[in-house]
Design an enzyme around this catalytic site. Structure first.
Site, PDB file in Angstrom:
ATOM      1  N   LYS A  34       0.922  -1.176  -0.020  1.00 22.62           N
ATOM      2  CA  LYS A  34      -0.123   0.053   0.061  1.00 22.62           C
ATOM      3  C   LYS A  34       0.728   1.338  -0.223  1.00 22.62           C
ATOM      4  O   LYS A  34       2.164   1.217   0.266  1.00 22.62           O
ATOM      5  CB  LYS A  34      -1.084  -0.010   1.285  1.00 22.62           C
ATOM      6  CG  LYS A  34      -0.084   0.052   2.563  1.00 22.62           C
ATOM      7  CD  LYS A  34      -0.960  -0.061   3.774  1.00 22.62           C
ATOM      8  CE  LYS A  34      -0.251  -0.294   5.072  1.00 22.62           C
ATOM      9  NZ  LYS A  34      -0.970  -0.618   6.133  1.00 22.62           N
ATOM     10  N   TYR A 261      13.652  30.808   7.117  1.00 25.24           N
ATOM     11  CA  TYR A 261      12.421  31.497   7.422  1.00 25.24           C
ATOM     12  C   TYR A 261      12.335  31.570   8.997  1.00 25.24           C
ATOM     13  O   TYR A 261      12.729  30.723   9.719  1.00 25.24           O
ATOM     14  CB  TYR A 261      11.213  30.629   6.982  1.00 25.24           C
ATOM     15  CG  TYR A 261      11.008  30.709   5.640  1.00 25.24           C
ATOM     16  CD1 TYR A 261      10.648  31.912   4.993  1.00 25.24           C
ATOM     17  CD2 TYR A 261      10.734  29.560   4.581  1.00 25.24           C
ATOM     18  CE1 TYR A 261      10.324  32.070   3.783  1.00 25.24           C
ATOM     19  CE2 TYR A 261      10.456  29.638   3.255  1.00 25.24           C
ATOM     20  CZ  TYR A 261      10.277  30.799   2.973  1.00 25.24           C
ATOM     21  OH  TYR A 261       9.907  30.898   1.402  1.00 25.24           O
TER      22      TYR A 261
HETATM   23  C1  LIG Z   1      -0.091  -1.682   6.771  1.00 25.08           C
HETATM   24  C2  LIG Z   1      -0.881  -2.844   7.460  1.00 25.08           C
HETATM   25  C3  LIG Z   1       0.082  -4.113   7.578  1.00 25.08           C
HETATM   26  C4  LIG Z   1       1.450  -3.966   7.199  1.00 25.08           C
HETATM   27  O1  LIG Z   1       2.072  -3.360   8.854  1.00 25.08           O
HETATM   28  P1  LIG Z   1       3.610  -3.560   9.050  1.00 25.08           P
HETATM   29  O2  LIG Z   1       3.703  -2.956  10.379  1.00 25.08           O
HETATM   30  O3  LIG Z   1       4.048  -2.548   8.064  1.00 25.08           O
HETATM   31  O4  LIG Z   1       4.097  -4.686   8.840  1.00 25.08           O
HETATM   32  C5  LIG Z   1      -0.636  -5.240   7.769  1.00 25.08           C
HETATM   33  N1  LIG Z   1      -1.983  -5.211   8.199  1.00 25.08           N
HETATM   34  C6  LIG Z   1      -2.700  -4.209   7.848  1.00 25.08           C
HETATM   35  C7  LIG Z   1      -4.200  -4.492   7.821  1.00 25.08           C
HETATM   36  C8  LIG Z   1      -2.139  -2.951   7.548  1.00 25.08           C
HETATM   37  O5  LIG Z   1      -2.997  -2.025   7.403  1.00 25.08           O
END
Ligand SMILES: *Cc1c(COP(=O)(O)O)cnc(C)c1O
Length: 371
Positions: A34, A261
């Site tokens: 993702k 800034y």
């Molecule tokens: C993002 C996510 C993961 C992965 O988590 P990590 O800590 O990066 O391994 C696994 N399951 C779900 C449902 C997630 O949203």
């Protein structure tokens, strides 16, 4: 090759991480890709993960899953944040598995499946104690549903504190998950795939593996929680990303010069400053203080506020860095550079946020990790 910034991604390190995690857990591995593969580039990472032993891909959004399909990825893909009102027709025709966490979602998927004329593949998400996604108050009602028109491929849940291995909430969530699996089985539904573990649980909690683990951050070679689990190095993981930028300008400035800034910082002595051609529009956190870049064998800390497209570092009066040199913003740390962990700490955040927020103006470049 970009002229000012790039994110180098070492896919051979990804292979090392995935194959090692796969070997250690000995169940199916769903590679979590993702958010543009945590900033590392969706398609190339997905393909490399599948070549390295992952058998599933996981994304949050439907459009991420569809992009994978449109790029020829035919492995099973689970999308778990597909809200009511989404284009379920398209999901079903693309053979995308859907996480379901509400009766409304289930209803819409069922209507869509009828329209498309194909069974929808679903994974039932259950809330075992994180109190975010998943069935909780609607669970008993769900158990009275008729699932004949669905292919119930999986049941899953998510840990809130897997990065704190001793926490009793982990045991409670595990027990609750087993209980909910049993309740589903008692109505004659026994999904082939049961999954609960994220990266931290994959590393620390073998009781949570069931038939598949969902691995995100560890696959990218980063630690799920530096404070509780140690660094990448402690965990034997290889960070796969190195963020680099160019020194747009190097200049000598006198002591007591206000920098940037708000003049929030001042040079302490005569020094050499470097203007790094990357800013908060590229994902460099504006609040970062205490991180910096690595150039000519040494660290140069940020001085003053990060701007939209640039930030300034104090190279030190004896630095040999010159206008046009490349600097490492973060890498695996093996040469003494800052890491994504350091940047997370410097920004009151975590490595996850540092890598996922690298902006679209920064090209992702796939090559082996040599510098
Ligand atoms: C993002 C996510 C993961 C992965 O988590 P990590 O800590 O990066 O391994 C696994 N399951 C779900 C449902 C997630 O949203």
């Amino acid at each position: 090759m970009s002229d000012r910034a790039e994110f180098l991604v070492d896919l051979s390190a990804l292979t090392t991480n995935v194959s090692r995690l796969k070997k250690e857990c000995a169940v199916e591995v769903l590679a979590v890709v993702k958010a543009d593969a945590y900033g590392h580039g969706l398609i190339r990472v997905a393909q490399a993960a599948l070549k390295s032993g992952a058998t599933w891909l996981g994304v949050a959004l439907l459009e991420e899953a569809i992009t994978l399909r449109e790029n020829g990825v035919d492995a099973p893909i689970l999308a778990w944040l597909v809200s009511p009102g989404s284009d379920f027709d398209s999901a079903i025709s693309h053979n995308i598995d859907l996480g379901v966490s509400s009766l409304k979602g289930l209803q819409e998927i069922s209507e869509s499946a009828k329209r498309v004329g194909k069974k929808a593949r679903i994974h039932i998400e259950v809330d075992t104690g994180m109190t975010r996604g998943g069935f909780l108050d609607e669970w008993n009602q769900l158990l009275r549903e008729d699932f004949a028109e669905f292919d119930v491929v999986g049941i899953f849940s998510h840990f809130a504190r897997a990065d704190e291995p001793g926490e009793k909430q982990n045991i409670e969530q595990l027990e609750r998950f087993k209980q909910m699996v049993k309740e589903l089985q008692s109505i004659g539904i026994d999904p082939a795939i049961k999954h609960l573990a994220n990266s931290a649980a994959t590393i620390k909690d073998k009781d949570s593996f069931f038939t598949m683990v969902r691995v995100g951050i560890a696959m990218y070679g980063l630690s799920p929680d530096v404070a509780h689990l140690g660094t990448s190095k402690d965990l034997g993981l290889r960070p796969i990303g190195q963020l680099r930028a160019k020194l747009h300008l190097v200049k000598i400035v006198p002591a007591h010069s206000p920098v940037g800034y708000g003049a929030s910082a001042m040079t302490q002595s005569d020094t050499k400053l470097g203007v790094v051609a990357m800013g908060y529009a590229d994902g460099i956190p504006r609040i970062a203080q205490g991180a910096g870049v690595f150039v000519k064998g040494k660290k140069a800390p940020i001085i003053g506020r990060v701007s939209m497209d640039q930030f300034v570092v104090d190279l030190g009066s004896d630095s040999t860095a010159q206008t046009g040199d490349w600097v490492i913003v973060f890498g695996d740390g093996s040469h003494g550079e800052y890491t994504a962990d350091d940047w997370g700490r410097a920004s009151s955040s975590i490595n996850y946020e540092i890598v996922t927020r690298i902006g679209p103006r920064v090209p992702r470049i796939y090559q082996s990790h040599e510098y």
